[in-house]
Structure formats: C-alpha cells, structure tokens
Design an enzyme around this catalytic site. Structure first.
Site, PDB file in Angstrom:
ATOM      1  N   ALA A  65       0.836  -1.199   0.000  1.00  0.00           N
ATOM      2  CA  ALA A  65       0.000   0.000   0.000  1.00  0.00           C
ATOM      3  C   ALA A  65       0.872   1.252   0.000  1.00  0.00           C
ATOM      4  CB  ALA A  65      -0.909  -0.001   1.226  1.00  0.00           C
ATOM      5  N   GLY A 108      -0.300  -5.294   0.184  1.00  0.00           N
ATOM      6  CA  GLY A 108      -1.427  -5.216  -0.730  1.00  0.00           C
ATOM      7  C   GLY A 108      -1.148  -5.857  -2.072  1.00  0.00           C
ATOM      8  N   GLU A 111      -1.932  -9.422  -1.557  1.00  0.00           N
ATOM      9  CA  GLU A 111      -3.391  -9.576  -1.500  1.00  0.00           C
ATOM     10  C   GLU A 111      -4.009  -9.458  -2.885  1.00  0.00           C
ATOM     11  OE1 GLU A 111      -4.598  -7.926   2.869  1.00  0.00           O
ATOM     12  OE2 GLU A 111      -3.549  -6.527   1.560  1.00  0.00           O
ATOM     13  N   GLU A 131       2.938  -6.358   6.898  1.00  0.00           N
ATOM     14  CA  GLU A 131       2.223  -5.296   7.611  1.00  0.00           C
ATOM     15  C   GLU A 131       2.567  -5.216   9.094  1.00  0.00           C
ATOM     16  OE1 GLU A 131      -0.418  -6.272   4.053  1.00  0.00           O
ATOM     17  OE2 GLU A 131       0.860  -7.368   5.448  1.00  0.00           O
TER      18      GLU A 131
END
Length: 257
Positions: A65, A108, A111, A131
């Site tokens: 992210a 991300g 993901e 994270e």
C-alpha cells in the site's frame, strides 16, 4: 477513460491491465485501486475479452500500500474511507484473471495477487505480508486468503514475522501456479491466457464460479451446484458447437452463447 496509474491493452481476446507507478514500485494508492477495479469491471462486460491479465513490471508487481496515504490518517478517517469495499468487487469478476508477477509482491500486492485465479511468477518474485512491521495487519484479505491457501501454520509464520518467501517456496505452498525465468513470466501468462480465451466463454465462467463455491459449500451441496451448472451449459449454443465440431473433426468456433 484515461487512467493515471494503470495502462490497458487487448490482444486476441485477452485484456491486459498493467500497474503503472514504477518509480514507487507500483505502490497501491486509492486511485490506482479505483482505476483497476473500474477497468476489471469494464473488461468483464466486454464480450470481446475472455481472459484478463493483471501485471506490473519485472522489478515489482506491487510492493504494498501507499503508506503516504495512511501515515497521518486516523482510524476513523480510514474507516470512513471504507477503502477495502472496492477490493470486494474484484471477487465478483466472472472472467478468469491471470496474475503475471515479478519482483516485489508484498502487502497489498500479495493480496492483489491472491485475488487472481491463476498466477505465473518470475523466479525473482518475493512474496509476503509485512504489515506487522508497521504495527498493523493485512486488511484486504491477507489473513483470510493466505490461510486458505498455505494453511494456518505457514500463514501465521509469514504474518507474524512479516518475512517474505521466494517464488520457489510460494510454488511449494500453492500460492503460485508456475515459476519461470524473469524474462519469460509475462509471455508465459499471455500464452496461457490465449489458450483459455479459445475455450467456450460460458463454460469458463461457470467453472470458475463452481470452483470457488467448493470452498463455501459442503460436499453434497457443491455436487448439486456442479450438476445444475452442468445442466445449464447443456442449453448453450457453445455446447452444440463443441460437440458438433468434435464429431466433424474440426476446430470449434465458440461465441459465448
């Protein structure tokens, strides 16, 4: 529509979406995800596109992210954004999504990769959910999809240490389908996409949906769902064409009807 953070192309029935923030390793900001999902939904509606490729570049699929958007935001700010709701729309795409990943596939990015149906990885891919090193946890499915694929123990190891795994290890745990040299990963994905694009579109989409139902339903319910889907495809023009072509020993011409 002009996009700032993705580029779009089409080749032989394959829609190609490329993440395009190379200077910051394709960090996923809110606008990029909005653009991505908008284009995925457009391709899903386009009858000329049968398979979708999602890729980045050799150095990074996506390194996570965009922390600049999150660092100063409060918990309430982020909750009000409801930023993960748009991610949920990716799982509603009916056409197959093939991920072509290389380099950093983190946070991300991991993901997003796990939202793809098939993944071709370069041997340079580094895959993980770091994270925890930022004092947080995955929010777009990292704990859920990762656990379903690699199992609880491996997922906990990856999530609690934040340490990534190699493409070779990801292949061992079923996170990716194939690992190929970095110079070949995109072409391998494109070759596979074109192969699937030659199949009857309705059957492709129904099979994709049935496979994911297998994780949600008890075995007998899943069998019933499969059987009803089979009956549905018997009513398609593509079924008639496929069987007639087989009998006539010719290549079928599937139309998606």
């Amino acid at each position: 529509m002009a996009y700032e953070y993705i580029s779009v192309a089409c080749e032989d029935g394959v829609g190609i979406i490329t993440l395009n923030r190379p200077k910051i390793l394709n960090a996923l900001n809110l606008q990029l995800i909005d653009e991505l999902v908008d284009q995925l939904e457009q391709m899903d509606r386009d009858p000329d596109i049968r398979v979708i490729i999602l890729t980045g570049n050799a150095r990074a699929f996506a390194a996570g992210a965009d922390i600049n958007e999150m660092a100063e935001a409060s918990a309430i700010d982020i909750m009000k954004r409801n930023q993960f709701a748009v991610w949920d729309r990716i799982s509603l795409i009916s056409k197959p999504i093939i991920g072509a990943v290389s380099g950093f596939v983190l946070g991300g990015g991991c993901e997003l990769m796990m939202n793809c149906d098939i993944v071709i990885a370069s041997e340079t891919a580094v895959i993980g959910q770091p994270e925890i090193k930022l004092g947080v946890m995955p929010g777009a499915g990292g704990t859920q999809r990762l656990t379903r694929v690699v199992g609880e123990r491996k997922a906990l190891e990856m999530l609690l240490t934040g340490e990534p795994i190699s493409a070779k290890e990801a292949l061992k745990y079923g996170l990716v389908n194939r690992v190929v040299p970095v110079e070949a990963y995109y072409q391998e994905a494109l070759k596979l996409a074109k192969q699937i694009a030659q199949q009857p579109p309705l059957a492709v989409q129904v099979i994709k949906k049935a496979v994911y139902k297998a994780g949600d339903l008890a075995l007998q319910e899943g069998m019933d769902y499969e059987r009803n889907s089979f009956y549905l495809l018997l009513a398609s023009e593509d079924r008639k064409e496929g069987m007639q072509a087989f009998l006539e020993k010719r290549k079928p011409r599937f139309t998606g009807h």
